[in-house]
Scaffold this motif. Structure first.
Motif, mmCIF file in Angstrom:
data_model
loop_
_atom_site.group_PDB
_atom_site.id
_atom_site.type_symbol
_atom_site.label_atom_id
_atom_site.label_comp_id
_atom_site.label_asym_id
_atom_site.label_seq_id
_atom_site.Cartn_x
_atom_site.Cartn_y
_atom_site.Cartn_z
ATOM 1 N N THR A 216 0.810 -1.221 0.000
ATOM 2 C CA THR A 216 0.000 0.000 0.000
ATOM 3 C C THR A 216 0.842 1.269 0.000
ATOM 4 O OG1 THR A 216 -0.137 -0.213 2.386
ATOM 5 C CG2 THR A 216 -2.044 -0.978 1.124
ATOM 6 N N ASN A 217 2.159 1.126 -0.002
ATOM 7 C CA ASN A 217 3.032 2.303 0.097
ATOM 8 C C ASN A 217 3.423 2.868 -1.267
ATOM 9 O OD1 ASN A 217 3.161 2.537 2.836
ATOM 10 N ND2 ASN A 217 5.112 1.506 3.064
ATOM 11 N N THR A 218 3.702 4.167 -1.293
ATOM 12 C CA THR A 218 4.386 4.756 -2.442
ATOM 13 C C THR A 218 5.864 4.404 -2.314
ATOM 14 O OG1 THR A 218 4.882 6.755 -1.213
ATOM 15 C CG2 THR A 218 2.807 6.739 -2.455
ATOM 16 N N LEU A 219 6.632 4.640 -3.380
ATOM 17 C CA LEU A 219 8.078 4.381 -3.315
ATOM 18 C C LEU A 219 8.699 5.213 -2.192
ATOM 19 C CD1 LEU A 219 10.773 3.238 -4.291
ATOM 20 C CD2 LEU A 219 10.814 5.020 -6.047
ATOM 21 N N ASP A 220 8.282 6.463 -2.092
ATOM 22 C CA ASP A 220 8.834 7.337 -1.064
ATOM 23 C C ASP A 220 8.579 6.780 0.339
ATOM 24 O OD1 ASP A 220 10.318 9.447 -1.896
ATOM 25 O OD2 ASP A 220 8.987 10.918 -0.893
ATOM 26 N N GLN A 221 7.349 6.345 0.573
ATOM 27 C CA GLN A 221 7.012 5.778 1.892
ATOM 28 C C GLN A 221 7.817 4.506 2.145
ATOM 29 O OE1 GLN A 221 2.841 5.461 0.951
ATOM 30 N NE2 GLN A 221 2.287 7.082 2.394
ATOM 31 N N GLN A 222 7.996 3.721 1.067
ATOM 32 C CA GLN A 222 8.695 2.453 1.229
ATOM 33 C C GLN A 222 10.186 2.673 1.517
ATOM 34 O OE1 GLN A 222 7.000 -0.168 1.626
ATOM 35 N NE2 GLN A 222 8.568 -1.769 1.637
ATOM 36 N N LEU A 223 10.748 3.756 0.941
ATOM 37 C CA LEU A 223 12.150 4.062 1.239
ATOM 38 C C LEU A 223 12.323 4.350 2.732
ATOM 39 C CD1 LEU A 223 13.064 6.236 -1.891
ATOM 40 C CD2 LEU A 223 13.888 3.931 -1.357
ATOM 41 N N VAL A 224 11.316 4.992 3.319
ATOM 42 C CA VAL A 224 11.379 5.277 4.759
ATOM 43 C C VAL A 224 11.237 3.977 5.563
ATOM 44 C CG1 VAL A 224 10.271 6.508 6.663
ATOM 45 C CG2 VAL A 224 10.535 7.625 4.430
ATOM 46 N N VAL A 225 10.322 3.096 5.131
ATOM 47 C CA VAL A 225 10.172 1.800 5.806
ATOM 48 C C VAL A 225 11.514 1.061 5.789
ATOM 49 C CG1 VAL A 225 9.122 -0.506 5.588
ATOM 50 C CG2 VAL A 225 7.701 1.530 5.347
ATOM 51 N N GLU A 226 12.169 1.065 4.630
ATOM 52 C CA GLU A 226 13.462 0.363 4.514
ATOM 53 C C GLU A 226 14.510 0.978 5.451
ATOM 54 O OE1 GLU A 226 14.530 0.392 0.390
ATOM 55 O OE2 GLU A 226 12.966 -1.032 -0.168
ATOM 56 N N GLN A 227 14.531 2.298 5.525
ATOM 57 C CA GLN A 227 15.500 2.948 6.428
ATOM 58 C C GLN A 227 15.269 2.495 7.866
ATOM 59 O OE1 GLN A 227 14.885 7.171 5.820
ATOM 60 N NE2 GLN A 227 15.121 6.898 3.619
ATOM 61 N N ASP A 228 13.990 2.497 8.284
ATOM 62 C CA ASP A 228 13.674 2.158 9.678
ATOM 63 C C ASP A 228 14.018 0.697 9.974
ATOM 64 O OD1 ASP A 228 12.833 4.706 10.083
ATOM 65 O OD2 ASP A 228 10.690 4.272 9.843
ATOM 66 N N LEU A 229 13.614 -0.184 9.064
ATOM 67 C CA LEU A 229 13.822 -1.613 9.334
ATOM 68 C C LEU A 229 15.309 -1.989 9.186
ATOM 69 C CD1 LEU A 229 10.632 -3.205 7.729
ATOM 70 C CD2 LEU A 229 10.997 -2.405 10.063
ATOM 71 N N GLN A 230 15.998 -1.334 8.232
ATOM 72 C CA GLN A 230 17.431 -1.638 8.082
ATOM 73 C C GLN A 230 18.222 -1.142 9.287
ATOM 74 O OE1 GLN A 230 18.779 -3.863 6.514
ATOM 75 N NE2 GLN A 230 19.478 -3.136 4.526
ATOM 76 N N ARG A 231 17.760 -0.027 9.849
ATOM 77 C CA ARG A 231 18.412 0.472 11.074
ATOM 78 C C ARG A 231 18.346 -0.625 12.140
ATOM 79 N NH1 ARG A 231 15.553 4.835 11.585
ATOM 80 N NH2 ARG A 231 17.045 6.045 10.394
ATOM 81 N N GLU A 232 17.151 -1.207 12.288
ATOM 82 C CA GLU A 232 16.952 -2.273 13.287
ATOM 83 C C GLU A 232 17.825 -3.492 12.955
ATOM 84 O OE1 GLU A 232 12.780 -2.870 14.088
ATOM 85 O OE2 GLU A 232 13.203 -4.814 15.005
ATOM 86 N N ALA A 233 17.825 -3.893 11.669
ATOM 87 C CA ALA A 233 18.634 -5.061 11.272
ATOM 88 C C ALA A 233 20.117 -4.809 11.549
ATOM 89 C CB ALA A 233 18.419 -5.373 9.793
ATOM 90 N N GLY A 234 20.534 -3.561 11.349
ATOM 91 C CA GLY A 234 21.944 -3.219 11.511
ATOM 92 C C GLY A 234 22.448 -3.329 12.935
ATOM 93 N N TYR A 235 21.515 -3.350 13.908
ATOM 94 C CA TYR A 235 21.933 -3.480 15.312
ATOM 95 C C TYR A 235 21.895 -4.931 15.797
ATOM 96 C CZ TYR A 235 21.776 1.608 15.717
ATOM 97 O OH TYR A 235 22.015 2.942 15.561
ATOM 98 N N THR A 236 21.528 -5.878 14.925
ATOM 99 C CA THR A 236 21.444 -7.275 15.388
ATOM 100 C C THR A 236 22.822 -7.932 15.403
ATOM 101 O OG1 THR A 236 21.072 -8.105 13.138
ATOM 102 C CG2 THR A 236 19.097 -7.608 14.447
ATOM 103 N N PRO A 237 22.997 -8.916 16.312
ATOM 104 C CA PRO A 237 24.247 -9.686 16.318
ATOM 105 C C PRO A 237 24.442 -10.424 14.989
ATOM 106 C CG PRO A 237 22.851 -10.280 18.212
ATOM 107 C CD PRO A 237 22.076 -9.312 17.393
ATOM 108 N N ASP A 238 23.346 -10.785 14.327
ATOM 109 C CA ASP A 238 23.485 -11.524 13.061
ATOM 110 C C ASP A 238 24.121 -10.666 11.973
ATOM 111 O OD1 ASP A 238 22.611 -13.949 13.967
ATOM 112 O OD2 ASP A 238 20.535 -13.684 13.321
ATOM 113 N N PHE A 239 23.874 -9.372 11.981
ATOM 114 C CA PHE A 239 24.535 -8.504 10.989
ATOM 115 C C PHE A 239 26.044 -8.502 11.254
ATOM 116 C CE2 PHE A 239 25.991 -4.063 9.984
ATOM 117 C CZ PHE A 239 26.175 -4.293 8.628
ATOM 118 N N ARG A 240 26.402 -8.338 12.544
ATOM 119 C CA ARG A 240 27.843 -8.342 12.870
ATOM 120 C C ARG A 240 28.474 -9.673 12.473
ATOM 121 N NH1 ARG A 240 25.789 -5.698 17.297
ATOM 122 N NH2 ARG A 240 25.977 -7.458 18.716
#
Ligand code: T3D
Length: 259
Positions: A216-240
């Motif tokens: 249901t998102n526009t590309l712009d909205q989805q870019l923000v979703v990706e930023q938020d979720l990637q931020r979270e993924a980036g703090y996981t031990p699995d990323f490290r």
């Protein structure tokens, strides 16, 4: 747990098998409730890192048990209380769900499969939007999944005609991930679930969230979703661990943990 649903755990994979083979695993209220409870338990269990949904007997699932619908029943209410919670649980689950389809997936059975993350089907399997044959509309998420997976024309054809779609055709249309030789279905589905269970589970949950949000998102909205979720993924031990393993040229050992 009800005998209508067999629940087994193999390491990180929870296997849920619909078990009403005499009725082609058609859904009763008790099977709905057993499946919902098992999905909730899987979500809450940190040791469970993938779910495999399958069926006993000669077919995956023939949809709603038509002998168990009281005359004059409010079908909207039955959907709201029985199926919708299952579909929501599958889509919001922060772990991957593999579905193995053999024989027939009809009505609610087909749309239950389409709600899963990765669907493997035996080459001889068929998917039927059987609803129109009995004067109903596709439900259990079918009117949402079909056009998104297969496109508008195929969704209309399947929903209006109620004709079976063979598994290889379903693969070609993008309704499922792959059709495999009949005898390979369960071994391949188990191997796939085990592989997914060893991946970074928290990131997988975020990937599911991002893909569903895109509907249901526009590309712009989805870019923000990706930023938020990637931020979270980036703090996981699995990323490290993933980066470290890459640098050390060794396979990663993911734990699936959030932090
Ligand atoms: O109520 C609500 O909450 C609304 C929600 C509705 C969601 C829905 O899923 S509506 C759609 C319901 N499903 C169907 O309409 C499918 C009905 N079944 C069939 O069309 C055929 O059985 C199949 C195409 C799925 C398979 O055909 P086949 O030839 O391989 O098997 P069969 O001989 O028809 O079925 C084997 C047995 O299972 C048979 O019983 P018997 O004669 O051996 O005693 C058959 O009656 C039974 N069975 C199959 N599907 C259902 C069922 N019994 C109850 N409900 C079923 N859906």
């Amino acid at each position: 747990m009800s005998e209508e649903l067999l629940v087994t755990r193999r390491e990180g994979v929870l296997v849920l098998s619909l078990n009403r083979p005499d009725r082609l695993n058609a859904f009763t209220a008790s099977l709905q409730s057993a499946l919902k409870m098992a999905l909730d338990a899987a979500e809450a269990d940190a040791g469970c890192r993938a779910v495999l949904l399958r069926g006993e007997g000669r077919s995956f699932c023939a949809g709603q048990d038509l002998t168990a619908v009281p005359e004059g029943a409010d079908l909207g209410h039955l959907l709201e209380t029985g199926y919708a919670p299952i579909i929501r649980a599958l889509r919001s689950m922060r772990k991957p769900v593999v579905c193995a389809v053999h024989g027939v997936a009809a009505g609610a059975g087909a749309n239950l499969a389409f709600a899963c993350d990765i669907v493997l089907a035996a080459e001889s399997a068929r998917f039927v939007q059987a609803f129109v044959r009995i004067g109903l509309i596709p439900d259990v998420g079918g009117t949402w999944f079909l056009p998104r997976l297969a496109g508008a024309a195929r969704a209309r054809g399947m929903a209006l005609l109620g004709e079976p779609v063979e598994a290889p055709q379903a693969e070609q249309w993008g309704l499922i991930w792959r059709a495999v030789p009949d005898e390979a279905l369960i071994p391949e589905a188990e191997a796939l679930a085990a592989k997914l269970a060893a991946l970074p589970t928290h990131a997988i949950g975020l990937i599911k969230q991002a893909l569903d949000a895109s509907a249901t998102n526009t590309l712009d909205q989805q870019l923000v979703v990706e930023q938020d979720l990637q931020r979270e993924a980036g703090y996981t031990p699995d990323f490290r661990e993933g980066v470290q393993a890459f640098i050390e040229k060794r396979p990663p050992r993911f734990t699936g943990q959030e932090s």
